[in-house]
Enzyme design. Structure first.
Site, PDB file in Angstrom:
ATOM      1  N   ARG A  39       0.823  -1.218   0.000  1.00  0.00           N
ATOM      2  CA  ARG A  39       0.000   0.000   0.000  1.00  0.00           C
ATOM      3  C   ARG A  39       0.852   1.261   0.000  1.00  0.00           C
ATOM      4  O   ARG A  39       0.440   2.303  -0.531  1.00  0.00           O
ATOM      5  CB  ARG A  39      -0.932  -0.014   1.220  1.00  0.00           C
ATOM      6  CG  ARG A  39      -2.052   1.029   1.190  1.00  0.00           C
ATOM      7  CD  ARG A  39      -3.069   0.755   2.289  1.00  0.00           C
ATOM      8  NE  ARG A  39      -4.243   1.607   2.175  1.00  0.00           N
ATOM      9  CZ  ARG A  39      -4.483   2.663   2.958  1.00  0.00           C
ATOM     10  NH1 ARG A  39      -3.605   2.996   3.894  1.00  0.00           N
ATOM     11  NH2 ARG A  39      -5.584   3.378   2.800  1.00  0.00           N
ATOM     12  N   ILE A  65      -7.545   7.439  -0.849  1.00  0.00           N
ATOM     13  CA  ILE A  65      -7.410   5.988  -0.908  1.00  0.00           C
ATOM     14  C   ILE A  65      -8.175   5.461   0.303  1.00  0.00           C
ATOM     15  O   ILE A  65      -7.993   5.939   1.420  1.00  0.00           O
ATOM     16  CB  ILE A  65      -5.925   5.565  -0.890  1.00  0.00           C
ATOM     17  CG1 ILE A  65      -5.788   4.037  -0.958  1.00  0.00           C
ATOM     18  CG2 ILE A  65      -5.207   6.095   0.324  1.00  0.00           C
ATOM     19  CD1 ILE A  65      -4.332   3.585  -1.088  1.00  0.00           C
ATOM     20  N   SER A  66      -9.079   4.515   0.083  1.00  0.00           N
ATOM     21  CA  SER A  66      -9.930   4.010   1.151  1.00  0.00           C
ATOM     22  C   SER A  66      -9.114   3.318   2.238  1.00  0.00           C
ATOM     23  O   SER A  66      -8.020   2.805   1.983  1.00  0.00           O
ATOM     24  CB  SER A  66     -10.954   3.014   0.595  1.00  0.00           C
ATOM     25  OG  SER A  66     -11.827   3.640  -0.313  1.00  0.00           O
ATOM     26  N   GLN A  67      -9.664   3.285   3.451  1.00  0.00           N
ATOM     27  CA  GLN A  67      -8.996   2.553   4.533  1.00  0.00           C
ATOM     28  C   GLN A  67      -8.910   1.080   4.143  1.00  0.00           C
ATOM     29  O   GLN A  67      -9.770   0.554   3.428  1.00  0.00           O
ATOM     30  CB  GLN A  67      -9.748   2.729   5.843  1.00  0.00           C
ATOM     31  CG  GLN A  67     -11.062   1.976   5.925  1.00  0.00           C
ATOM     32  CD  GLN A  67     -11.820   2.265   7.205  1.00  0.00           C
ATOM     33  OE1 GLN A  67     -12.724   3.094   7.200  1.00  0.00           O
ATOM     34  NE2 GLN A  67     -11.451   1.605   8.283  1.00  0.00           N
TER      35      GLN A  67
END
EC number: 2.1.1.77
Length: 219
Positions: A39, A65-67
């Site tokens: 990530r 950016i999503s969790q």
């Protein structure tokens, strides 16, 4: 004195153990994919130390950016086995597309912001995900020439499920999308196409996503 470089492998393993498995992500293939995709390569360099924290991060141009938990939850909802062709709407930095590419045969990803689409291409190429195809366009219209898709993942909140995306879903395929009447709060729903005309809906609870802009989204 040089700053200490984070041990991303250990941080990633802890993320999988506590944020994902510890909160109900049970699909072993999804857990393995989340443990495999770096990530930190999909966020701005100055935020790398926060790559595995339990919250979304800004990636520029008003996008996030999503969790990790939400990425894993959406991937798990698609029930991928490795042979599927998947449509990813809202490429962003390319992270979710990389996770999906670790679970499926091929991924087609659409990003509406040209600069982000180009950045995602670079991120995915550097991380070795050659089976992801990225293009810039209106995600609400899908990718008709590559349809039908076994899975469709939408990383932005829509006022309703776009009919075009439903029609690009293969029979037996699953579409995961945040839906709500407000920009800031949605319900995460999964649509399964049972027959040409029959769709089944499942609810996964409250989420918060940036709005899905386009012809069949928010204007």
């Amino acid at each position: 004195m040089n700053e200490r470089v984070p041990d991303f492998n250990n941080l990633r393993a802890d993320m999988v153990r506590y944020q994902l498995a510890g909160r109900g992500i049970f699909d072993s293939r999804v857990l393995e994919a989340m443990d495999r995709v770096p990530r930190e390569r999909f966020i701005p360099e100055h935020l790398a130390g926060e790559a595995y924290e339990d919250y979304p991060l800004p990636i520029g141009w008003g996008q996030t950016i999503s969790q990790p938990y939400i990425v894993a939850l959406m991937a798990q909802a698609l029930q991928l086995e490795g042979r599927e062709r998947v449509l990813d709407i809202g490429t962003g930095s390319g992270y979710a597309a990389a996770v999906l590419a670790s679970l499926a045969l091929e991924v087609f990803s659409i990003e509406r912001i040209p600069e982000l689409a180009e950045q995602a291409r670079r991120n995915l190429e550097r991380a070795g995900f050659s089976q992801v195809h990225v293009r810039c366009g209106d995600g609400t219209l899908g990718w008709p020439e590559a349809a039908p898709f076994d899975g469709i993942c939408v990383a932005a909140g829509a006022p309703a499920v776009p009919e075009t995306l439903k029609q690009q879903l293969a029979v037996g395929g699953r579409l995961i999308i945040p839906v709500g009447s407000e920009h800031s709060v949605q319900r995460l729903v999964c649509i399964t196409r049972r027959t040409d005309a029959d769709f089944e809906r499942e609810d996964f609870g409250d989420v918060r996503f940036v709005p899905l802009l386009g012809e069949q989204g928010w204007s």
